[in-house]
Design a protein around this motif. Structure first.
Motif, mmCIF file in Angstrom:
data_model
loop_
_atom_site.group_PDB
_atom_site.id
_atom_site.type_symbol
_atom_site.label_atom_id
_atom_site.label_comp_id
_atom_site.label_asym_id
_atom_site.label_seq_id
_atom_site.Cartn_x
_atom_site.Cartn_y
_atom_site.Cartn_z
ATOM 1 N N HIS A 108 31.614 77.176 -35.672
ATOM 2 C CA HIS A 108 31.120 78.474 -36.132
ATOM 3 C C HIS A 108 32.268 79.487 -36.259
ATOM 4 N N GLU A 109 33.271 79.364 -35.375
ATOM 5 C CA GLU A 109 34.420 80.263 -35.482
ATOM 6 C C GLU A 109 35.225 79.955 -36.740
ATOM 7 N N ARG A 120 31.336 90.741 -34.581
ATOM 8 C CA ARG A 120 31.159 89.319 -34.853
ATOM 9 C C ARG A 120 32.362 88.741 -35.591
ATOM 10 N N GLY A 171 38.709 84.159 -32.136
ATOM 11 C CA GLY A 171 38.299 82.769 -32.100
ATOM 12 C C GLY A 171 39.267 81.842 -32.799
ATOM 13 N N ASP A 176 35.763 75.705 -32.333
ATOM 14 C CA ASP A 176 34.330 75.907 -32.489
ATOM 15 C C ASP A 176 34.041 75.996 -33.992
ATOM 16 N N GLY A 214 33.462 81.534 -39.501
ATOM 17 C CA GLY A 214 33.736 82.967 -39.488
ATOM 18 C C GLY A 214 35.110 83.294 -40.041
ATOM 19 N N ASP A 220 35.386 88.506 -33.246
ATOM 20 C CA ASP A 220 35.268 87.409 -32.294
ATOM 21 C C ASP A 220 35.499 86.051 -32.940
ATOM 22 N N GLN A 221 34.997 85.855 -34.150
ATOM 23 C CA GLN A 221 35.106 84.543 -34.775
ATOM 24 C C GLN A 221 36.426 84.362 -35.525
ATOM 25 N N TYR A 222 36.788 85.325 -36.342
ATOM 26 C CA TYR A 222 37.987 85.206 -37.184
ATOM 27 C C TYR A 222 39.271 85.426 -36.397
#
Length: 458
Positions: A102-103, A72, A80, A100, A106, A75-77
């Protein structure tokens, strides 16, 4: 002397005699060996179900402290916000920017978590040097946990014009976090102008002629610190590899033809498609070069799980196939496109063999390949560097043929000039650039930044 703490997204794999080629790896590892200290960051591994654990390894005076990321967090930090939002925007490709919320959350969360992992390892007089766009909020996270140490930040990629940076929705939060550092360094004077413009006109701050900036209730220093290489070491590496297996095989297949070489990560910022088309234009406009010159493009894979990188690979394979199909002869392939890694020694000897170094990114922070190509040349019969004006190296290497990477015909004309340039002119240009490389080596970059950071009042 106070201990040096290096923080980077990835901790480079270091082994004596096999050091990674990047300026970050070479420059900071030398500093750590001299003064003692720690290198902290992501291990490059993705953790399983268990919570990520800190790994500490001692190698002489240097401590390597690494942590894996969860899927997770990766993918985000990393995948993303870092590489789908900041990377394209900072390279002036807002058409490829994806944001995004949420990214971004993150990205902030991982920075805070990494800072928390480093916190118990810190000593009161440590000097902390944080590297690159993945870690802009790192100092803010440390400050929120009570850290008062001197903390510096260096951006290895371009700093974008303010009107581009504001297209990133949380730009104000990013810049507020950036101002939590004591010293912020960028590669070139244009990058510094862009940073100053944002602080003065978007953040409502002030910047003095000495680089003292005041914004968001903070006082910090900003400056340009162009990263370099060790040119004489690179020259020795190139000379030592000139009789290696790869070069012998290359000479046999080249059959006295001249060679143009490019080495880049497979990235849309590097101008690879435009570069291929300019070589095609050279063969159109100057038929005398057909069957007399070959172009080798080495583009190692990178970020293969990001769609835009998958697309550029397919596009390059298509372009090289089309151009070769148009011009190739039974015993001559115009473009040799190699999608793989090579050892640093092989690349250095390849640079020495090449008549033209072809470095034409659409936008780049510095581009050390340009400097390495120059350093690798035979002083008595050097090649010619064709260099994009949008690479940071163009601010220093005035002996190169400077081109606009979107001007395909202009690049073709520069290649033609480079291939036909007299030796005396080539030697004069080479000598001028080598003087600059020796004057602005990677140790000068490192020492000047750290000297300025340690001089910041606390």
């Amino acid at each position: 002397m106070s201990r040096l703490i290096i923080v980077s997204n990835r901790v480079a794999p270091i082994s004596e005699g096999g050091m990674a080629a990047g300026g970050l790896a070479v420059g900071v590892y030398d500093a750590l060996k001299e003064t003692g200290g720690m290198w902290f960051g992501w291990s490059g591994e993705i953790a399983g179900a268990a919570a990520p654990e800190l790994k500490i390894e001692e190698r002489g005076p240097v401590t390597f402290a690494t942590v894996p990321l969860t899927r997770r967090d990766y993918d985000q930090y990393y995948r993303g916000f870092s590489n789908d939002t900041l990377w394209p925007t900072f390279h002036y490709r807002t058409d490829l920017t994806h944001y995004d919320r949420h990214e971004f959350e993150g990205y902030q969360r991982v920075n805070a978590w990494l800072a928390h992992q480093l916190l118990p390892l810190l000593e009161p007089d440590d000097v902390i040097w944080v590297h690159d766009y993945h870690l802009i909020p790192f100092a803010e996270a440390l400050r929120q946990q009570g850290v008062t140490n001197r903390i510096g930040f260096f951006l290895h990629i371009p700093f974008p014009a303010a009107q581009l940076l504001v297209t990133v929705p949380p730009h104000d939060k990013l810049m507020r976090a950036l101002c939590c550092y004591d010293l912020v360094g960028v590669q070139t004077a244009p990058d510094l102008r862009a940073l100053r413009d944002y602080l003065e006109h978007e953040a409502g701050g002030t910047v003095s002629d000495d680089g003292t900036a005041r914004a968001y209730g903070r006082t910090l220093r900003i400056g340009s610190y162009p990263i370099g290489i060790y040119p004489d070491e690179l020259a020795s590496l190139a000379e030592a590899g000139r009789d290696g297996r790869h070069l012998k095989n290359l000479r046999q297949t080249m059959r006295e033809r001249r060679l143009i070489v490019s080495v880049d990560r497979l990235d849309y910022s590097k101008g690879l498609v435009e570069r291929f088309r300019a070589f095609e234009k050279l063969l159109e406009l100057s038929p005398n070069h057909r069957a007399q010159v070959s172009f080798i493009q080495i583009a190692p894979p990178t970020r293969a799980d990001i769609q835009s990188y998958q697309q550029i690979r397919l596009q390059l394979e298509s372009e090289s196939g089309r151009i070769n199909g148009r011009f190739a002869e039974m015993d001559w392939t115009p473009i040799r496109y190699l999608h793989r890694q090579f050892e640093r020694a092989v690349l250095a000897s390849l640079f020495r063999e090449a008549h033209v170094g072809y470095v034409t990114p659409l936008r780049d922070g510095m581009n050390l390949v340009a400097k390495e190509y120059v350093a690798a040349q035979n002083p008595h019969d050097p090649g010619v560097l064709v260099l994009s004006r949008f690479a940071g190296a163009a601010q220093e290497l005035d002996g190169a043929l400077i081109v606009n990477p979107v001007d395909v015909t202009g690049m073709a004309e520069a290649l033609d000039r480079a291939l036909d340039m007299p030796r005396d002119e080539r030697r004069e240009r080479y000598q001028r650039m080598m003087e600059t490389l020796r004057r602005n080596s990677v140790s000068v970059w490192r020492d000047s930044f750290l000297s300025d950071l340690r001089a910041v009042p606390q």
